[in-house]
Design an enzyme around this catalytic site. Structure first.
Site, PDB file in Angstrom:
ATOM      1  N   GLU A 135      14.646 -23.292   5.240  1.00 60.10           N
ATOM      2  CA  GLU A 135      16.025 -22.886   4.997  1.00 60.10           C
ATOM      3  C   GLU A 135      16.133 -22.012   3.743  1.00 60.10           C
ATOM      4  O   GLU A 135      15.139 -21.689   3.095  1.00 60.10           O
ATOM      5  CB  GLU A 135      16.911 -24.133   4.888  1.00 60.10           C
ATOM      6  CG  GLU A 135      17.639 -24.487   6.188  1.00 60.10           C
ATOM      7  CD  GLU A 135      18.776 -23.526   6.476  1.00 60.10           C
ATOM      8  OE1 GLU A 135      18.947 -22.519   5.756  1.00 60.10           O
ATOM      9  OE2 GLU A 135      19.530 -23.787   7.432  1.00 60.10           O
ATOM     10  N   HIS A 136      17.350 -21.659   3.413  1.00 63.27           N
ATOM     11  CA  HIS A 136      17.663 -20.666   2.385  1.00 63.27           C
ATOM     12  C   HIS A 136      17.103 -21.013   1.011  1.00 63.27           C
ATOM     13  O   HIS A 136      16.982 -22.180   0.633  1.00 63.27           O
ATOM     14  CB  HIS A 136      19.184 -20.496   2.281  1.00 63.27           C
ATOM     15  CG  HIS A 136      19.883 -21.758   1.862  1.00 63.27           C
ATOM     16  ND1 HIS A 136      20.084 -22.086   0.535  1.00 63.27           N
ATOM     17  CD2 HIS A 136      20.407 -22.777   2.589  1.00 63.27           C
ATOM     18  CE1 HIS A 136      20.710 -23.240   0.456  1.00 63.27           C
ATOM     19  NE2 HIS A 136      20.919 -23.686   1.688  1.00 63.27           N
TER      20      HIS A 136
END
Length: 215
Positions: A135-136
């Protein structure tokens, strides 16, 4: 000059990567396994050559992908590759999803059904197995391995040579305080990591706790 590509390692990791490389190369190059174990002359229809035999092909441009699960051995082979002036291949499955502002270092192996979202920096020789995601705002070091189904949530920092086992969940950190998995740490299969993991330690369970060393 016709190109020659080798998958270094004819074990399970290499056999899982070869079809991806064959699809990526689209028949434009000759493909072989490179393996010094001497266990087989052919694997899944592809010839198996020793490293020395691979290097003897002086009439072709050569490159390898290093499909060895052990990250320390992976690094040793990469040094050997550099000394022999052999090229390095990234293998990235066509059905992986790489979104926005993602940088991945050389020598990566990205398996099918992997997703990477945004603002991610990943070092060299990253192995990301089937069905994992990143994820980010994550930062991942060199020679890191994700087994299948790893769920790495946002703002996680992972040190060099860390291993994250199949189905493990890494809780999201914060922008000012990321969740940290230290260099050389091992996260066990199915572990749920809710706090930092020290370099070189082994954690397992839900929530993940450090395993006592054997005596």
């Amino acid at each position: 000059m016709r190109q020659l590509y080798g998958i270094y390692g004819a074990g399970g990791c290499g056999r899982g990567v070869m079809p991806l490389l064959a699809e990526q190369a689209e028949g434009a190059v000759e493909l072989v396994f490179v393996d010094d174990s001497g266990k087989a002359d052919r694997v899944n229809g592809y010839p198996v050559w020793t490293w020395e035999a691979f290097l003897m092909q002086t009439d072709r441009e050569k490159a390898i992908a290093i499909a060895i699960a052990n990250s320390e051995i992976r690094e040793q082979i990469n040094r050997k590759r550099q000394g022999a002036a052999v090229g390095l291949i990234d293998v990235i499955s066509r059905n992986s999803v790489v979104m926005d502002d993602v940088e991945i270092g050389p020598g990566c192996l990205i398996s099918p059904f992997v997703t990477m979202t945004s603002n991610i920096r990943i070092g060299s020789h990253f192995h990301c197995n089937i069905g994992s995601y990143v994820e980010h705002d994550c930062r991942i070091g060199n020679y890191v391995t994700f087994a299948p189904g790893v769920r790495c949530n946002g703002n996680v920092h992972i040190g060099d040579h860390a291993y994250v086992g199949s189905g493990a969940i890494l809780r999201n950190g914060n922008a000012d305080k990321p969740l940290v998995i230290g260099a050389g740490a091992v996260v066990g299969m199915g572990a749920v990591v809710t706090r930092d993991v020290a370099s070189g330690s082994v954690v397992a369970g839900n929530p993940a706790r450090e395993m006592a060393p054997k005596v």
